[in-house]
Design a protein around this motif. Structure first.
Motif, PDB file in Angstrom:
ATOM      1  N   GLY A  91     -53.121  64.311   1.950  1.00 33.21           N
ATOM      2  CA  GLY A  91     -52.177  65.292   0.612  1.00 33.21           C
ATOM      3  C   GLY A  91     -50.814  64.099   0.159  1.00 33.21           C
ATOM      4  N   GLY A  92     -50.785  65.410  -1.103  1.00 33.24           N
ATOM      5  CA  GLY A  92     -49.707  64.489  -1.567  1.00 33.24           C
ATOM      6  C   GLY A  92     -48.190  64.280  -0.322  1.00 33.24           C
ATOM      7  N   ASP A  93     -48.306  64.128   0.532  1.00 29.81           N
ATOM      8  CA  ASP A  93     -47.299  63.631   1.654  1.00 29.81           C
ATOM      9  C   ASP A  93     -47.680  62.430   1.971  1.00 29.81           C
ATOM     10  N   PHE A 117     -37.928  69.394  -2.814  1.00 30.58           N
ATOM     11  CA  PHE A 117     -38.765  69.211  -1.507  1.00 30.58           C
ATOM     12  C   PHE A 117     -38.587  68.783  -0.359  1.00 30.58           C
ATOM     13  N   TYR A 120     -38.517  64.024   0.376  1.00 33.39           N
ATOM     14  CA  TYR A 120     -38.311  63.003   0.282  1.00 33.39           C
ATOM     15  C   TYR A 120     -37.659  62.603   1.153  1.00 33.39           C
ATOM     16  N   THR A 161     -39.002  66.524  -9.176  1.00 31.76           N
ATOM     17  CA  THR A 161     -40.144  67.303  -8.973  1.00 31.76           C
ATOM     18  C   THR A 161     -40.695  69.152 -10.395  1.00 31.76           C
ATOM     19  N   ASN A 165     -39.903  72.088  -5.863  1.00 34.51           N
ATOM     20  CA  ASN A 165     -40.264  73.231  -4.866  1.00 34.51           C
ATOM     21  C   ASN A 165     -38.378  73.277  -4.356  1.00 34.51           C
ATOM     22  N   ASP A 190     -43.085  64.928  -9.357  1.00 36.85           N
ATOM     23  CA  ASP A 190     -44.019  65.564  -8.499  1.00 36.85           C
ATOM     24  C   ASP A 190     -44.338  66.979  -9.035  1.00 36.85           C
ATOM     25  N   ALA A 192     -47.112  69.352  -8.147  1.00 42.81           N
ATOM     26  CA  ALA A 192     -47.837  69.692  -7.575  1.00 42.81           C
ATOM     27  C   ALA A 192     -48.164  71.289  -7.675  1.00 42.81           C
ATOM     28  N   TYR A 193     -47.222  71.872  -8.206  1.00 46.26           N
ATOM     29  CA  TYR A 193     -46.834  73.291  -8.833  1.00 46.26           C
ATOM     30  C   TYR A 193     -47.738  73.352 -10.266  1.00 46.26           C
ATOM     31  N   THR A 218     -51.390  67.802  -6.394  1.00 45.13           N
ATOM     32  CA  THR A 218     -52.433  68.063  -4.738  1.00 45.13           C
ATOM     33  C   THR A 218     -53.295  69.142  -5.236  1.00 45.13           C
ATOM     34  N   SER A 220     -53.855  71.270  -3.134  1.00 44.54           N
ATOM     35  CA  SER A 220     -53.284  72.074  -1.628  1.00 44.54           C
ATOM     36  C   SER A 220     -53.206  73.525  -2.198  1.00 44.54           C
ATOM     37  N   LYS A 221     -52.376  73.416  -3.301  1.00 41.46           N
ATOM     38  CA  LYS A 221     -51.514  74.528  -3.840  1.00 41.46           C
ATOM     39  C   LYS A 221     -52.514  75.550  -5.164  1.00 41.46           C
ATOM     40  N   ARG A 229     -55.718  68.656   3.189  1.00 38.48           N
ATOM     41  CA  ARG A 229     -55.291  66.934   2.717  1.00 38.48           C
ATOM     42  C   ARG A 229     -55.676  66.516   1.831  1.00 38.48           C
TER      43      ARG A 229
HETATM   44  C1  PLP Z   1     -46.558  70.690  -1.068  1.00 38.73           C
HETATM   45  C2  PLP Z   1     -46.216  70.096  -1.258  1.00 38.73           C
HETATM   46  C3  PLP Z   1     -46.630  68.106  -2.158  1.00 38.73           C
HETATM   47  C4  PLP Z   1     -47.553  67.817  -2.049  1.00 38.73           C
HETATM   48  O1  PLP Z   1     -48.587  68.903  -0.663  1.00 38.73           O
HETATM   49  P1  PLP Z   1     -50.179  68.650  -0.269  1.00 38.73           P
HETATM   50  O2  PLP Z   1     -50.626  69.456   0.645  1.00 38.73           O
HETATM   51  O3  PLP Z   1     -49.242  67.027   1.795  1.00 38.73           O
HETATM   52  O4  PLP Z   1     -50.719  67.592  -0.757  1.00 38.73           O
HETATM   53  C5  PLP Z   1     -46.074  67.869  -2.698  1.00 38.73           C
HETATM   54  N1  PLP Z   1     -44.302  67.677  -3.467  1.00 38.73           N
HETATM   55  C6  PLP Z   1     -44.272  69.039  -3.404  1.00 38.73           C
HETATM   56  C7  PLP Z   1     -42.967  69.481  -3.686  1.00 38.73           C
HETATM   57  C8  PLP Z   1     -45.221  70.249  -2.250  1.00 38.73           C
HETATM   58  O5  PLP Z   1     -44.289  71.920  -2.099  1.00 38.73           O
END
Ligand code: PLP
Length: 369
Positions: A91-93, A117, A120, A161, A165, A190, A192-193, A218, A220-221, A229
């Motif tokens: 995952g990005g996390d 987010f 961080y 970001t 988010n 970031d 992610a979206y 990621t 994930s979205k 993950r």
């Molecule tokens: C969802 C999200 C991530 C990463 O999510 P993972 O499920 O861990 O890949 C990273 N940055 C932002 C801003 C997010 O909303």
């Protein structure tokens, strides 16, 4: 059930860890869960079939290839970089955590741009990284770029970001370039979206211009793989090296590597649902704009969610959950986001339910007022 840490155990913990509580995503069983920006359409059935076949053919007795070389090659081809410019994570996390392990720590300043987010700030604290906040404009919720660039001049790490988010705004190319030029440290963008933003919004290609830029993506979205993950960073090979030095070698397991290869190969199959989510975002945005008379404020978004301000947000949030079986994210106690909820864009029927419920709850309370 919430886990509690006893005073005795807390006294044994490192101070920055003892300051924390176990993460609670606030999930409760509901019919319509629009709280975590997941892709509620799920995987296209043809992709899922190919993925299942790949999983079934994957041996489990050997350790995974640490940096997932086959997957890395696909991600590199996809984004027009070399495999040495790609780092994968659980995952990005996990990549964000690794970024703090490698570049943060005591005396290594993070410049952050809240509201954004929360992870961080959390990870910064966990490795004792000092944080300088450059808050967003309270009305537009957009970053103050001049102040951010000034703060970046002495930062070890800056995170921007795009789309942000939970506010949904995107950074311009010029903004990202200015930050990279000003910051002597690492700039994490970031994205992610980003798949939900208009074409041409990504700044990922700037990793070839700025060796201090790292761009996070990621599965994930947009790619409906939050449960699997898989995240990745595009950056200069040397930055990838730093991340690889601190990462645990086997966090992206063989099953996830196999599945992610299929998803990368099948990425075009996700475009119809991404387009549908974008069209729904416009529809829901317009509908919420039309509820201005009920005290609703909504910000434009380039992501798969909308940030919405409503009167008495905590009560609206709880009524959505308890009376309407709809879960959204409550940001009303986050500084800068008073009264705000974040609503993930789901399928048309899910979005209809949110709109109808909000209309009902807010019309009721404006009558009572
Ligand atoms: C969802 C999200 C991530 C990463 O999510 P993972 O499920 O861990 O890949 C990273 N940055 C932002 C801003 C997010 O909303």
């Amino acid at each position: 059930m919430a886990l509690a840490i006893s005073d005795q155990v807390r006294a044994l913990m490192r101070p920055s860890a003892a300051a924390l509580e176990p993460y609670d995503p606030g999930f409760s069983p509901v019919e319509v869960n629009l709280s975590a920006n997941e892709n509620t359409y799920g995987m296209p059935p043809a992709v899922r079939e190919r993925l299942n076949a790949a999983l079934a053919a994957t041996p489990l007795n050997r350790y995974p290839v640490p940096l997932a070389d086959a997957l890395r090659q696909r991600i590199a081809d996809w984004h027009g970089v070399t495999p040495a410019q790609v780092c994968v994570g659980n995952g990005g996390d996990e990549l964000l955590f690794n970024l703090f392990l490698a570049f943060g720590g005591p005396g290594h300043v993070l410049v952050n741009c809240p509201p954004t987010f929360s992870v961080y700030g959390l990870y910064a604290g966990l490795v004792d990284t000092p944080v300088v906040d450059v808050p967003r404009d309270p009305v537009t919720l957009r970053p103050n770029m001049d102040a951010l660039v000034e703060a970046a001049r002495t930062a070890h790490l800056v995170i921007l970001t795009s789309p942000n988010n939970p506010t949904g705004d995107v950074a311009s190319r010029q903004d990202v370039a200015r930050l990279c030029q000003a910051c002597p440290g690492i700039v994490l963008l970031d994205e992610a979206y980003m798949e939900f933003a208009p074409d041409g919004t990504t700044c990922e290609d700037l990793v070839n211009t700025y060796p201090n830029l790292a761009v996070l993506h990621t599965f994930s979205k947009a790619f409906a793989f939050a449960g699997g993950r898989l995240g990745y960073i595009l950056a200069d090979p040397s930055v990838v090296g730093a991340l690889a030095a601190v990462r645990q070698p086997y966090t992206v397991d063989v099953l996830v590597q196999a599945a992610a290869e299929v998803i990368a190969d099948s990425r075009a199959d996700f475009q119809p649902t991404i387009d549908c989510i974008k069209a729904e975002r416009t529809r829901v945005y317009q509908a919420l704009l039309g509820m201005g008379g009920l005290g609703v404020t909504v910000w434009p978004s380039c992501a798969n969610f909308l940030c919405v301000r409503v009167p008495d947000a905590p009560r609206v949030w709880a009524t959505l959950r308890d009376r309407h079986s709809i879960l959204v994210r409550n940001f009303s106690s986050t500084p800068g986001l008073g009264g705000c909820l974040r609503v993930t864009i789901g399928k048309p029927e899910e979005n209809d339910r949110v709109l109808a419920a909000l209309n009902q709850i807010l019309s009721q309370s404006s009558k009572e007022a």
